[in-house]
Design an enzyme around this catalytic site. Structure first.
Site, mmCIF file in Angstrom:
data_model
loop_
_atom_site.group_PDB
_atom_site.id
_atom_site.type_symbol
_atom_site.label_atom_id
_atom_site.label_comp_id
_atom_site.label_asym_id
_atom_site.label_seq_id
_atom_site.Cartn_x
_atom_site.Cartn_y
_atom_site.Cartn_z
ATOM 1 N N CYS A 226 -10.991 -2.175 -10.066
ATOM 2 C CA CYS A 226 -9.310 -2.151 -9.620
ATOM 3 C C CYS A 226 -9.148 -1.532 -8.030
ATOM 4 O O CYS A 226 -7.954 -1.431 -7.689
ATOM 5 C CB CYS A 226 -8.706 -1.078 -10.756
ATOM 6 S SG CYS A 226 -9.713 0.427 -10.818
ATOM 7 N N ARG A 227 -10.304 -1.135 -7.512
ATOM 8 C CA ARG A 227 -10.271 -0.619 -6.348
ATOM 9 C C ARG A 227 -10.161 -1.510 -5.236
ATOM 10 O O ARG A 227 -11.037 -2.485 -5.209
ATOM 11 C CB ARG A 227 -11.460 0.432 -5.945
ATOM 12 C CG ARG A 227 -11.472 1.039 -4.492
ATOM 13 C CD ARG A 227 -12.472 2.201 -4.320
ATOM 14 N NE ARG A 227 -12.445 2.811 -2.929
ATOM 15 C CZ ARG A 227 -11.613 3.593 -2.621
ATOM 16 N NH1 ARG A 227 -10.757 4.271 -3.627
ATOM 17 N NH2 ARG A 227 -11.598 4.315 -1.541
ATOM 18 N N ASP B 240 1.039 -1.080 -0.128
ATOM 19 C CA ASP B 240 0.155 0.130 -0.126
ATOM 20 C C ASP B 240 0.898 1.234 0.015
ATOM 21 O O ASP B 240 1.963 1.196 0.022
ATOM 22 C CB ASP B 240 -0.950 -0.061 1.157
ATOM 23 C CG ASP B 240 -1.869 1.106 1.236
ATOM 24 O OD1 ASP B 240 -2.399 1.378 0.245
ATOM 25 O OD2 ASP B 240 -2.010 1.578 2.535
ATOM 26 N N CYS C 281 -5.815 2.978 -8.339
ATOM 27 C CA CYS C 281 -7.203 3.059 -8.537
ATOM 28 C C CYS C 281 -7.523 4.650 -8.612
ATOM 29 O O CYS C 281 -7.536 4.940 -7.322
ATOM 30 C CB CYS C 281 -7.728 2.029 -7.818
ATOM 31 S SG CYS C 281 -9.767 2.715 -8.072
ATOM 32 N N ASP D 235 0.015 5.131 1.256
ATOM 33 C CA ASP D 235 -0.175 5.802 2.290
ATOM 34 C C ASP D 235 -0.436 5.185 3.550
ATOM 35 O O ASP D 235 -1.156 4.267 3.830
ATOM 36 C CB ASP D 235 -1.477 6.841 2.179
ATOM 37 C CG ASP D 235 -1.501 7.711 0.896
ATOM 38 O OD1 ASP D 235 -0.258 7.934 0.475
ATOM 39 O OD2 ASP D 235 -2.432 7.662 0.174
#
Length: 186
Positions: free
Chosen positions: A100-101, A9, A90, A11
């Site tokens: 895609c999210r 990931d 995404c 953030d």
């Protein structure tokens, strides 16, 4: 399919989580993140970033501005001797229903196709339940970080879908190092 990959990931995992990162000047690496990425590289692992970036879909920033944010992230990592193989973002909001999210698998499967790895043999590392659910959907090993939103997500059950819960990216890199050294597969 050859190398194993780590899907990170963005953030709260690599860079400090700010309320909707909208400006490259806001990109600040979490202490130890670049060193952890270097360690993962030294293990022979590929590394891609898989990130939900709804500010694009909400019209707060353009794809060009998102690209500038990612260029700054890559530059900050490179200045510390860390490299990644790609960033998959995404741009849609949560209501879009896209494939895609995260936790949908679309971006991860695209990364796997483009880089030639088996997503079920990968590691998914992040600070949200959606990251852990992505890992489950892929059949991968999921590692929840307590950086970013990790502590709040843990309180809301994210640990139930994680294979491991650790303090930060360096701790996740140690877990992965141990698994790779012991020949453990997801």
């Amino acid at each position: 399919m050859s190398a194993r990959f780590v899907l990170l990931d963005r953030d709260g995992t690599i860079n400090e989580d700010v309320d909707h990162l909208l400006d490259p000047a806001q990109v600040r690496l979490i202490p130890g993140a670049a060193e952890a990425i270097r360690m993962l590289r030294d293990l022979g692992l590929g590394i891609v970033v898989v990130t939900n970036q709804s500010p694009v879909g909400r019209g707060w920033i353009s794809m060009t501005e998102l690209d500038a944010i990612h260029a700054r992230l890559v530059d900050q990592l490179m200045r510390r001797g860390a490299t990644i193989d790609g960033i998959y973002a995404c741009p849609h909001g949560p209501e879009a229903g896209c494939a895609c999210r995260k936790p949908a698998t679309g971006l991860a499967l695209r990364a796997a196709a483009e880089h030639g790895f088996d997503p079920s043999q990968s590691f998914v590392v992040g600070d949200h339940r959606g990251d852990m659910e992505l890992g489950r959907a892929l059949g991968a090993t999921s590692i929840l970080l307590l950086t970013g939103h990790g502590r709040q997500e843990l309180e809301h059950g994210a640990g139930e879908v994680a294979d491991a819960v650790v303090a930060d990216l360096p701790a996740a890199a140690e877990v992965i190092r141990s698994m790779v050294a012991n020949g453990a597969a997801p």
